[in-house]
Design a protein around this motif. Structure first.
Motif, PDB file in Angstrom:
ATOM      1  N   LEU A 199       0.840  -1.190   0.000  1.00  0.00           N
ATOM      2  CA  LEU A 199       0.000   0.000   0.000  1.00  0.00           C
ATOM      3  C   LEU A 199       0.877   1.242   0.000  1.00  0.00           C
ATOM      4  O   LEU A 199       1.705   1.421   0.907  1.00  0.00           O
ATOM      5  N   HIS A 200       0.694   2.079  -0.982  1.00  0.00           N
ATOM      6  CA  HIS A 200       1.369   3.374  -0.993  1.00  0.00           C
ATOM      7  C   HIS A 200       0.437   4.375  -0.306  1.00  0.00           C
ATOM      8  O   HIS A 200      -0.640   4.676  -0.804  1.00  0.00           O
ATOM      9  N   SER A 201       0.866   4.878   0.830  1.00  0.00           N
ATOM     10  CA  SER A 201       0.015   5.733   1.665  1.00  0.00           C
ATOM     11  C   SER A 201       0.481   7.178   1.690  1.00  0.00           C
ATOM     12  O   SER A 201      -0.002   7.974   2.497  1.00  0.00           O
ATOM     13  N   GLN A 202       1.404   7.538   0.795  1.00  0.00           N
ATOM     14  CA  GLN A 202       1.988   8.873   0.861  1.00  0.00           C
ATOM     15  C   GLN A 202       0.956   9.977   0.666  1.00  0.00           C
ATOM     16  O   GLN A 202       1.012  11.021   1.332  1.00  0.00           O
ATOM     17  N   ALA A 203      -0.007   9.773  -0.244  1.00  0.00           N
ATOM     18  CA  ALA A 203      -1.005  10.817  -0.494  1.00  0.00           C
ATOM     19  C   ALA A 203      -1.844  11.072   0.750  1.00  0.00           C
ATOM     20  O   ALA A 203      -2.119  12.223   1.112  1.00  0.00           O
ATOM     21  N   THR A 204      -2.235  10.005   1.426  1.00  0.00           N
ATOM     22  CA  THR A 204      -2.987  10.167   2.668  1.00  0.00           C
ATOM     23  C   THR A 204      -2.089  10.730   3.763  1.00  0.00           C
ATOM     24  O   THR A 204      -2.503  11.610   4.529  1.00  0.00           O
TER      25      THR A 204
END
Length: 275
Positions: A251-256
């Motif tokens: 899961l890429h969570s950088q935007a959140t």
């Protein structure tokens, strides 16, 4: 803000109750079989397969926020249909809703998944969670759907308990080096969920930890933190096991994460001895 935690007797639910109460929220919670051990919550028995009971609990509690942290496995009525009924009630009464979803909505075919990725589940559980996501946002567009990964913390998670059992020899098993996820600490996850709930965020968000680690590496990190003999953990390849489900899902969570004050720490950080 009066909060209702669906699935409050679970691992994540208990931490959500603790943090909601610490933030000053009057808090109610639901359970399927027995109330949790958190006395601060007002407990209500609830079977998500029963829409009449769901409506009654919502009418009795009259929450301003509802967080669905329940886990119904592959039971479609609990994991897919029930949350959609919950969202319909929340939308009708203008109640803020946060749905906890999972990286199991992805097949692992592309490995890296950000918030724009479309679900492509390959297990019944993943399909039920993906259906819940779609249905909830269809009937309650202002809701938040937060996908997360393996939840760890304080020695109480099933993953930590498994490591202790493997090392003690009370069960036999293997931890796989090709089964990769982005574990998150339960404290960070609960804080991020409540932060999203109190913001104007809507739609899909990712709340995975900063590190992608294999189940085997995760086991080693847990063992080293707890002073156990990590050499007793057997390593293997899940691709050889024929166990269904995705292998490598990150899961890429950088935007959140850019929207949050809460830091989503990686497993190598929060499982460091003495951390």
């Amino acid at each position: 803000m009066r909060a209702l935690i669906i699935g409050g007797s679970g691992f994540l639910g208990a931490e959500l109750i603790r943090q909601a109460r610490a933030a000053g929220y009057p808090t109610a919670a639901t359970y399927a079989t027995k109330p949790g051990e958190t006395p601060e919550a007002d407990w209500h028995r609830l079977d998500l397969r029963d829409p009449t009971r769901l409506g009654a609990v919502m009418a009795e509690v009259r929450p301003q926020l509802v967080v669905n942290a329940s886990s119904g496995g592959a039971d479609w009525a609990v994991t897919a249909t029930g949350p959609i009924h919950l969202a319909m009630i929340a939308a009708k009464h203008g109640i803020r809703m946060v749905q906890v979803s999972t990286d199991a909505v992805f097949s692992g075919a592309t490995v890296h998944y950000d918030e724009s990725a479309l679900p492509d589940p390959i297990t019944p559980y993943g399909a039920a969670k993906a259906a819940a996501e779609t249905g909830i946002l269809a009937v309650h567009p202002q809701a938040v759907v937060a996908r997360t990964s393996l939840i760890i913390g304080h020695g109480r998670s099933e993953h930590e308990q498994l490591v202790h059992q493997l090392i003690a020899g009370t069960i036999d098993g293997t931890l796989y080096t090709d089964d990769i996820r982005c574990p998150v600490h339960v404290d960070d996850l609960a804080a991020a969920l409540l932060e999203l709930a109190s913001s104007d965020a809507v739609g899909i968000h990712h709340l995975g930890g900063a590190d992608a680690v294999s189940r085997h590496e995760l086991g080693i990190l847990i063992a080293e933190r707890d002073g156990l003999d990590a050499s007793r953990i057997a390593a293997g390849l899940r691709v050889d096991s024929h166990i269904p489900g995705a292998l490598d899902v990150r899961l890429h969570s950088q935007a959140t994460q850019r929207q949050l004050l809460t830091a989503l720490r990686g497993a190598r950080e929060f499982l460091r001895p003495g951390a």
